[in-house]
Design an enzyme around this catalytic site. Sequence first.
Site, short mmCIF file in Angstrom:
data_model
loop_
_atom_site.label_atom_id
_atom_site.label_comp_id
_atom_site.label_asym_id
_atom_site.label_seq_id
_atom_site.Cartn_x
_atom_site.Cartn_y
_atom_site.Cartn_z
N TRP A 107 -5.30 2.89 2.24
CA TRP A 107 -5.97 4.09 2.75
C TRP A 107 -6.73 4.83 1.66
O TRP A 107 -7.84 5.32 1.89
CB TRP A 107 -4.98 5.00 3.49
CG TRP A 107 -4.63 4.40 4.82
CD1 TRP A 107 -3.43 3.92 5.22
CD2 TRP A 107 -5.54 4.17 5.92
NE1 TRP A 107 -3.52 3.40 6.49
CE2 TRP A 107 -4.80 3.53 6.94
CE3 TRP A 107 -6.90 4.41 6.13
CZ2 TRP A 107 -5.37 3.16 8.16
CZ3 TRP A 107 -7.47 4.04 7.35
CH2 TRP A 107 -6.71 3.43 8.34
N ASP A 189 -4.83 13.27 1.27
CA ASP A 189 -4.73 12.72 2.61
C ASP A 189 -3.23 12.66 2.91
O ASP A 189 -2.51 11.86 2.33
CB ASP A 189 -5.35 11.31 2.63
CG ASP A 189 -5.12 10.58 3.95
OD1 ASP A 189 -4.51 11.18 4.87
OD2 ASP A 189 -5.54 9.41 4.06
N LYS A 213 1.07 10.99 13.76
CA LYS A 213 2.28 10.38 13.19
C LYS A 213 3.43 11.39 13.17
O LYS A 213 4.45 11.17 13.78
CB LYS A 213 2.00 9.84 11.79
CG LYS A 213 0.88 8.78 11.81
CD LYS A 213 0.46 8.40 10.43
CE LYS A 213 -0.88 7.71 10.39
NZ LYS A 213 -0.92 6.43 11.07
N1 PMP Z 1 -4.99 7.85 6.08
C1 PMP Z 1 -3.75 7.38 6.25
C2 PMP Z 1 -2.75 7.55 5.15
C3 PMP Z 1 -3.40 6.75 7.45
O1 PMP Z 1 -2.16 6.28 7.63
C4 PMP Z 1 -4.38 6.61 8.47
C5 PMP Z 1 -4.06 6.00 9.81
N2 PMP Z 1 -3.09 5.07 9.85
C6 PMP Z 1 -5.67 7.10 8.22
C7 PMP Z 1 -5.92 7.72 7.03
C8 PMP Z 1 -6.75 6.96 9.26
O2 PMP Z 1 -6.50 7.90 10.21
P1 PMP Z 1 -7.28 8.03 11.59
O3 PMP Z 1 -6.94 6.82 12.38
O4 PMP Z 1 -6.73 9.31 12.14
O5 PMP Z 1 -8.73 8.12 11.28
#
Ligand code: PMP
Length: 379
Positions: A107, A189, A213
Amino acid sequence: MIYNFSAGPATVYKEALSEVQESFLDFMHHGAHIGYSLVESSHRSAIYDELHNNAINILKTLLGLDDTYTVLLLAGGASLQFAMLPYNFLLSSSKPTLASYYKTGAWANTAIRNANTVLTSHQNNTDLQNAEIDIVYDGSPHNFTTLPDTKEISFNEHSTYVHLTSNETIEGIQWKTFPDTGTIPLVADMSSDILSRRISTKQFSLMYAGAQKNIGIAGVTVVIIKNEFLNSAYTQLPDYLSYQVHANKNSLFNTPPVFSIWVLERVLNHIQSLGGVSAVEALNTQKADTLYDFIDQSNGFYYSPVQDKAVRSCMNVVFKIHDESLEPIFIKQATQEGLVGLKGHRSVGGLRASIYNAMSLEGVQALCSFMNMFASQHG
Ligand code: PMP
């Protein structure tokens, strides 16, 4: 009984979902039905406004933040934040800028890739000053199974911000303490661990997280910005991409994702009734300890690829079976036993139990009993 270990969307407190269900067709406002659903109400109505502000206020209280911070409720997921952040803080017509990023996993890597795209798409714009991305740490040689010593890394003094991913959902690693970036704004994030533990939130100038989450369902992303940082944002942007546009309208510049915000408000209310973040943290620690201890004591039948115990995630417990060929059978049998969502992310394989706030200790214990039985059958 089904226990859902999915990484997100993930299990939500049943209390919050039931409250929404009971009030779905005919919204209950201060003990009286209004005659229609909240999702049919104008986002400019007093009824919606109250709920919207309630969600923002509870979030601030739970995070221990005062009015030097602004909370935004946006759409687009954390993925949109990967772009909004550099658009707002890396583009500048007044000075060359530089953003520092920790590359700690999949991520963080996506955040970096998007920041680079924002830069390259503006490099021919002569109204903008040079901008750069500085990778201060790269965990790829260790397959993203560890994190840097927070004291070891120094930052370029000209950094506009330093970005990190507080919990890497795919690799299952989590920062336990955060680097001291001095006067350089720290951005995180927090998609997969927001409100799961006590942290010193005042250290951050910007925190963002999709709700799906730990704090609700998909559709709303919370962005919490220190006002001082917000005021320094670049503003020559399309409306939706500008943090200041949303802040000036209390996230009601356009139609917000009202249903997701409603669920968010009920989940935050529930977290508060449980005793707030410290109560949630105590349970999360107990759940994670139970599962990691079980894995570590399985005589090698199961193992955690995260050997550095100090960085193991309390939210996403990634594990493998010594004999990999048993993993598909494990997933199938677990599903039959009502333990769902245990497949690891397709990029890393293996198994993963996501044990966010709303997962009960009983769920983790049921998983351990199943794992124990599976190991004795196949060991
Ligand atoms: N950052 C992290 C740490 C994530 O776990 C996720 C989704 N699994 C995201 C960003 C992307 O998030 P979204 O699907 O809400 O765009």
